[in-house]
Design a protein around this motif. Structure first.
Motif, PDB file in Angstrom:
ATOM      1  N   LEU A  25     -14.385  44.809  37.440  1.00 29.78           N
ATOM      2  CA  LEU A  25     -14.082  43.445  36.976  1.00 29.78           C
ATOM      3  C   LEU A  25     -13.260  42.682  38.007  1.00 29.78           C
ATOM      4  O   LEU A  25     -12.430  41.824  37.663  1.00 29.78           O
ATOM      5  N   LEU A  26     -13.494  42.965  39.297  1.00 24.44           N
ATOM      6  CA  LEU A  26     -12.707  42.355  40.359  1.00 24.44           C
ATOM      7  C   LEU A  26     -13.502  41.416  41.256  1.00 24.44           C
ATOM      8  O   LEU A  26     -12.925  40.779  42.143  1.00 24.44           O
ATOM      9  N   LEU A  27     -14.809  41.313  41.052  1.00 24.53           N
ATOM     10  CA  LEU A  27     -15.583  40.313  41.789  1.00 24.53           C
ATOM     11  C   LEU A  27     -15.418  38.937  41.153  1.00 24.53           C
ATOM     12  O   LEU A  27     -15.439  37.913  41.824  1.00 24.53           O
ATOM     13  N   ARG A  28     -15.334  38.936  39.841  1.00 26.71           N
ATOM     14  CA  ARG A  28     -15.092  37.706  39.065  1.00 26.71           C
ATOM     15  C   ARG A  28     -14.348  38.115  37.813  1.00 26.71           C
ATOM     16  O   ARG A  28     -14.518  39.231  37.327  1.00 26.71           O
ATOM     17  N   GLU A  35      -8.389  44.801  24.994  1.00 27.84           N
ATOM     18  CA  GLU A  35      -8.826  46.085  24.440  1.00 27.84           C
ATOM     19  C   GLU A  35     -10.191  46.471  24.984  1.00 27.84           C
ATOM     20  O   GLU A  35     -10.425  47.639  25.335  1.00 27.84           O
ATOM     21  N   GLU A  36     -11.110  45.508  25.084  1.00 21.97           N
ATOM     22  CA  GLU A  36     -12.440  45.804  25.640  1.00 21.97           C
ATOM     23  C   GLU A  36     -12.324  46.243  27.094  1.00 21.97           C
ATOM     24  O   GLU A  36     -13.032  47.170  27.532  1.00 21.97           O
ATOM     25  N   ALA A  37     -11.441  45.616  27.853  1.00 20.99           N
ATOM     26  CA  ALA A  37     -11.288  45.971  29.260  1.00 20.99           C
ATOM     27  C   ALA A  37     -10.670  47.352  29.425  1.00 20.99           C
ATOM     28  O   ALA A  37     -11.122  48.149  30.258  1.00 20.99           O
ATOM     29  N   LEU A  60      -9.132  39.773  34.164  1.00 26.44           N
ATOM     30  CA  LEU A  60      -9.604  39.108  32.953  1.00 26.44           C
ATOM     31  C   LEU A  60      -9.353  37.607  32.985  1.00 26.44           C
ATOM     32  O   LEU A  60      -8.315  37.140  33.468  1.00 26.44           O
ATOM     33  N   ASP A  61     -10.284  36.883  32.420  1.00 22.78           N
ATOM     34  CA  ASP A  61     -10.150  35.441  32.242  1.00 22.78           C
ATOM     35  C   ASP A  61      -9.417  35.180  30.926  1.00 22.78           C
ATOM     36  O   ASP A  61      -9.846  35.661  29.871  1.00 22.78           O
ATOM     37  N   GLY A  62      -8.314  34.460  30.989  1.00 19.34           N
ATOM     38  CA  GLY A  62      -7.584  34.124  29.775  1.00 19.34           C
ATOM     39  C   GLY A  62      -6.599  35.164  29.308  1.00 19.34           C
ATOM     40  O   GLY A  62      -6.055  35.050  28.210  1.00 19.34           O
TER      41      GLY A  62
END
Length: 370
Positions: A25-28, A35-37, A60-62
């Motif tokens: 999850l580091l390209l975008r 919790e999902e991450a 993560l966004d947000g």
């Protein structure tokens, strides 16, 4: 090298880098909940309290720190020793399955302390320790002092470590909560979560999840991540359902057929990662993220530094000087003006997420002092 491996497509370092960054999850930034991450990443390194928060802020966004802290307060995520005998933040479900999976490694760890445990019945110790921590959370000091009354000739530290190895001990809150402090007090995962642990699973399902989060990867890569041995059989059972590649040295790599493998030229924005981020620790061959010339630059003795990614690779270290209100960035090599600007912009974004409403200066200086 087998004939099959010799004919498998080759994935170069940049191809492996971009694939791993995508899975991590580091390209975008991903539109996932905390919790999902945590579930997707199979946990976050948590030797200290703050790293899991910074790890999610980079991914993560947000995200807000209060989100993860709330999950911890509600016992939806926990802090527990799992992979590589290090503390990780896991979802409650993973706590109850991954810890049994790596129990063999915790049993092996105990052999390092056998001299201090002579005459100690480890099964009885586990029963006594469980009773102690389930009656009330205990610190390691309190645990070893209580166990010493039964085994006064044993090494006190070895007694406490034996309890930690034999039992799935979680750190109870407020330890781990954002903006709070608390001593490290322990109880069993089953007691804290109100449900029993699962039987030790076959590793096959975890192999698939590891590849989804860290692949493409070799058998040794996953063994390094898990701190386990003898995972070859699981990969061989799964081989008909996987695809294989090889790296530039001919090492066989396994992957999920439909997993993302972006073009090696895909842009990778700068990212500020915490110390001991699993991105840097979860492969036997770390060159997909750590250039050989920078090996060992992210730590000094027992001190690990927060790390900076530029173009997807380790490129420097950073620290927050809270007394000066400064984010200090130390690149290992020269950065172009455009890249320095990108790093500063990402630093501003990280600070806005993690420390909203606080003024910070960003400067390029010295973090590691020889």
């Amino acid at each position: 090298m087998t004939k099959t491996t010799a004919t498998a497509p080759v994935l170069g370092t940049r191809a492996l880098n971009r694939a791993t960054l995508d899975r991590q999850l580091l390209l975008r930034r991903a539109p996932l909940s905390a919790e999902e991450a945590v579930h997707h990443l199979l946990g976050l390194q948590a030797q200290n309290v703050k790293p899991p928060y910074y790890a999610l802020a980079a991914r993560l966004d947000g995200f807000t720190p209060e989100e993860l802290s709330g999950l911890m307060a509600e016992r939806e995520v926990v802090r527990i020793v799992t992979m590589r005998s290090t503390i990780h933040t896991h979802t409650a479900d993973d706590c109850l399955t991954l810890r049994p999976l790596v129990q063999a490694a915790r049993d092996r760890e105990l052999t390092n302390f056998r001299k201090g445990l002579q005459g100690v019945d480890l099964d009885r110790l586990a029963v006594l320790a469980r009773d102690l921590v389930e009656s009330e959370p205990r610190t390691m000091k309190e645990l070893r002092e209580a166990l010493l009354t039964t085994w006064p000739d044993a090494d006190p530290q070895a007694l406490a470590i034996a309890a930690r190895c034999r039992l799935p001990l979680v750190q109870v809150t407020p330890r781990g909560l954002w903006g709070r402090s608390g001593r490290v007090a322990l109880t069993t995962a089953e007691h804290w979560l109100g449900r029993p642990a699962e039987p030790a699973p076959a590793p096959d399902a975890t192999v698939l999840r590891y590849l989804a989060a860290f692949g493409p990867a070799s058998v040794k890569d996953m063994q390094t991540w898990a701190g386990l041995t003898r995972l070859r059989d699981a990969f061989e059972r799964l081989r008909p359902h996987l695809v294989t590649f090889r790296d530039e040295h001919g090492v066989e790599l396994f992957d999920l057929p439909d997993a993302p493998r972006p073009d090696p030229g895909t842009p990778a924005p700068p990212r500020f990662l915490p110390e001991f981020d699993n991105l840097l620790l979860s492969h036997a061959d770390r060159t997909r993220v750590v250039p050989p010339e920078y090996w060992g630059r992210a730590w000094q003795g027992n001190q690990a530094y927060c790390t900076l990614l530029v173009d997807g690779f380790l490129a420097g270290v950073w620290k927050l000087d809270e007394t000066q209100g400064t984010l200090v960035v130390e690149p290992f090599g020269r950065l172009t003006k455009a890249r320095r600007d990108d790093v500063a912009t990402e630093g501003e974004r990280m600070l806005a997420v993690m420390h909203p409403g606080t003024e910070w200066d960003i400067r390029f200086g010295t973090v590691v002092r020889q």
